[in-house]
Design a protein around this motif. Structure first.
Motif: not given
Length: 472
Positions: A79, A215, A219, A76-77
């Motif tokens: 990528n 954030d 993520k 998620g974070f």
């Protein structure tokens, strides 16, 4: 020097961490072969993997690689990091963790006859152990109450992350107050968990832009953790293949000239006759922390002085007294834990928070080999049982430094200015043929993903196509 007649553009890259090596790799792989790249490294080894070590594993009879600092990453974070690993053929695997949250009054309590340490909770990453294990010192009623408390407040924090956006340049401290998160949840769980990622004291973490942490939470929410088979040296080897690298070279100044940029360096080898060397490059890429940029690049001295950094230490050792076997906080030797974790690959990470003075969390990561890695150590570690000590520079974030970075990288600024001591910088990334890359050179947590993103931005500015699929 970039025109015809097949004359290559001369590029110097200062620093051989992840950002420096990724940038060098991308420019070196340019299909049009327009760039002649030289990497400057202050040490005798490339810095990406210079502190890692290989240790024997008594249980398997093989050797294990311990990455320093820890290189686990979450889906998620990360990528773009994952996309690069896939392109390079770097193998990684899902990794479970078991986090033990404990608190202790002071450093002296660790060595006392009756240490006053309390293990609050045992959390399994992604809840791979369905019902949380009960700490040995907790009654069943207290354990059930703690579970209920965490369900309520962790759910509330998660909901806020998705539905209550941070205000422009709001600090995490302000966001916590605005969302009415209780002090016990914040000090015993939220800050220790985030500080293990950011490797900094609680007070520094509270000054981070709320945007960064929210954030990151959004993520990574519910995503798996991963580690690299064989350690990050696999990445270093693939990225550095074919590069021209000047080791033991300390760059002391980067000076823009009428034609090109002069780079001056000194040898770090024990040579009393060593003089300062210099060369002119068409472009220079600084893949080093802000404090190093401040020291070697005059046009950004003021701006870099406003971006805080701290030194972080990691210690590899075998001193098991540091995780409180006498105080009942020991997970590793608990029969209940062994039964529940039988057949699991979960690795234990103790997050011990010292509450006296300025709250600070040290993390103790139990390695498969049985060795321990303590990061941000506060408890006393027996030197006779210490294998290695390593020190790293951690770049901190504040709303003020976030705006400085926003200005340098020419991003659109939202909200009011937050640093008024001096007019906003007119220098932009790429001015005078000098570029910045690194985990701190983007608008987010100072982690490996920032290294990849900033390197990709520079490569794109140089007209080099990114060979892996870019992710937003």
């Amino acid at each position: 020097m970039e025109g015809g007649n097949n004359v290559k553009c001369q590029v110097a890259i200062v620093g051989s961490g992840m950002a420096g090596l990724v940038t060098a790799y991308l420019l070196n792989q340019d299909p049009e072969r327009r760039y002649n790249v030289e990497v400057f490294e202050i040490g005798e080894q490339l810095s990406l993997d210079s502190s890692s070590l290989t240790v024997p594993n008594p249980e398997t009879g093989n050797t294990d690689r311990i990455d320093l600092p820890m290189r686990a990453f979450s889906g998620g974070f990360y990528n773009n990091l994952k996309a690069m690993y896939d392109f390079l053929g770097v193998n990684y695997r899902p990794q479970h963790f078991l986090f033990g949250f404990s608190s202790i009054a002071s450093k002296l309590s660790c060595t006392s006859q009756k240490p006053q340490e309390r293990l609050h909770f045992l959390h399994s990453s992604n809840n791979h152990i369905l019902f949380p294990m009960r700490p040995q010192t907790a009654t069943l009623i207290n354990h059930l109450f703690e579970i209920g408390y965490l369900i309520v407040w962790y759910a509330w924090f998660t909901i806020c992350c998705f539905l209550v956006p941070p205000l422009p340049y709001e600090s995490f401290r302000s966001y916590i107050r605005r969302t009415h998160l209780p002090r016990y949840f914040v000090s015993s769980y939220l800050l220790p968990l985030f500080s293990s990622v950011a490797t900094c004291p609680h007070e520094a973490l509270l000054e981070f832009p709320a945007h960064d942490l929210i954030d990151y939470k959004k993520k990574t929410n519910g995503d798996q953790h991963y580690t690299i088979y064989g350690g990050v040296n696999q990445v270093e080897r693939k990225l550095s293949q074919g590069l021209r690298i000047r080791k033991s070279a300390k760059v002391v100044s980067v000076e823009p000239q009428a034609q090109g940029t002069r780079v001056c360096w000194e040898s770090t080898l024990d040579n009393p006759r060593a003089d300062t060397s210099e060369a002119i490059f068409d472009r220079v890429i600084l893949a080093v922390p802000p404090n190093v940029v401040q020291a070697i690049f005059k046009p950004l001295q003021y701006e870099m002085s406003q971006i805080p950094t701290i030194s972080v230490q990691s210690v590899v050792h075998a001193d098991e007294t540091t995780f409180g076997r006498l105080s009942g906080t020991d997970i590793l030797h608990s029969l209940r834990a062994r039964t529940l974790m039988k057949g699991s690959d979960a690795q234990i990470i103790y997050l011990r928070t010292f509450t006296e003075g300025e709250p600070h969390t040290e993390s103790i990561h139990v390695q498969p080999s049985g060795l321990l890695v303590t990061t941000c150590p506060i408890s006393v570690i027996n030197p006779a049982k210490t294998t290695q000590r390593s020190t790293f520079t951690r770049v901190l974030r504040t709303p003020q430094s976030r705006q400085i970075i926003t200005d340098i990288f020419n991003r659109t600024s939202s909200g009011p200015q937050v640093h008024q001591e001096k007019s906003r910088t007119q220098w932009r990334n790429g001015n005078e043929g000098v570029w910045l890359v690194g985990g701190w050179c983007w608008d987010g947590m100072v982690l490996l993903e920032g290294c990849i993103v900033s390197s990709m931005i520079v490569a794109d500015a140089f007209g080099v196509e990114i060979p892996w699929k870019c992710c937003p």
